[in-house]
Design a protein around this motif. Sequence first.
Motif, short mmCIF file in Angstrom:
data_model
loop_
_atom_site.label_atom_id
_atom_site.label_comp_id
_atom_site.label_asym_id
_atom_site.label_seq_id
_atom_site.Cartn_x
_atom_site.Cartn_y
_atom_site.Cartn_z
N ARG A 145 72.47 -24.54 -9.31
CA ARG A 145 71.35 -23.61 -9.33
C ARG A 145 70.30 -23.99 -10.37
O ARG A 145 69.10 -23.77 -10.19
N ARG A 146 70.75 -24.58 -11.47
CA ARG A 146 69.80 -24.97 -12.52
C ARG A 146 68.88 -26.08 -12.04
O ARG A 146 67.72 -26.12 -12.43
N ARG B 168 76.92 -23.07 -10.43
CA ARG B 168 76.02 -22.73 -11.53
C ARG B 168 75.20 -23.94 -11.97
O ARG B 168 74.00 -23.81 -12.24
N ALA B 169 75.84 -25.10 -12.03
CA ALA B 169 75.10 -26.32 -12.39
C ALA B 169 74.07 -26.66 -11.32
O ALA B 169 72.98 -27.14 -11.63
#
Length: 295
Positions: free
Chosen positions: A289-290, A286-287
């Motif tokens: 993808r940002r 998730r980190a």
Amino acid sequence: MRMPRLRPSTLSGRYARTAYLFLLPAILFFALMFYLPIGNVVATSLRTGPQADQWAGLGNYAQALADPAVAHSFLVTLTFAVAEVVGSIVLGLALALALNQPLRGRVAFRVLLLVPYLTSVAIVGLLWRNILDPELGILNRMLMAAGLPGQQWLNTAPLLTIAAVTLWQSVGYTMVLFLAGLQGIPETYYEAAKIDGADAWRRFWRITLPLLAPTTLFVSVMAVISGLQAFGQAYIITNGGPGDATDLLVFHIFNVAFRTRDFGYSSAQSVLLLIVIVAFTVIQLRAGRRGEVTY
């Protein structure tokens, strides 16, 4: 004679059945070798006793979460994993940048750096245990030949030592991944940056690092998973010592299972470790993808 036309739905159904037929061996393999053992471990974690024949419910999990030995092993393992992540990214990227240059013999250097990764953990562990031996190890003999005192490598900084050995073995693979990422960056970006007057340092920070973000994410995820699952280094090189300085969590689980014969308790620790690995992986993805960069 005119052939009857098949409807799209009929064609898609046939393609789907054919695809599942080809996937069936892989599905059966994963079911038998991966999902079934996980289910067995989860079922065992809910039991206790020498034969894991007594119902314990979540008692093993509560015991593991309150056990200071488990907490210590997890802290040791987390430190080991962080060292692996930082070392893999920094050293692997540095080697990839160096060997991506038009140097003579760079292919031979790439192969030599990759050979340790292709060697089993057991062989690497035995090799380095002999090299680091305080009495007969070649490293101390070289120091003594140079007039320097020998060192107790496995007593002074044992966790750092096995982390360095693990990094030595795995950095070739990390280098190959970064090399693939570097060679996938269009050269026109660097040419345009040179025309704009950007020096090598700015090109690295503004072009290379952002466009290597997917590769760096993959390397970090794999390094965390590998570090949290590390076992052979502690088992072969240090046997968890001195004391419990290198008592990695998987090594601790191994001792609980096969030395104290408490399979229910060790299974509960294994399930908790799986949950931690999945949680770290999800957080990293998730980190990542940002900050993902596309081109």
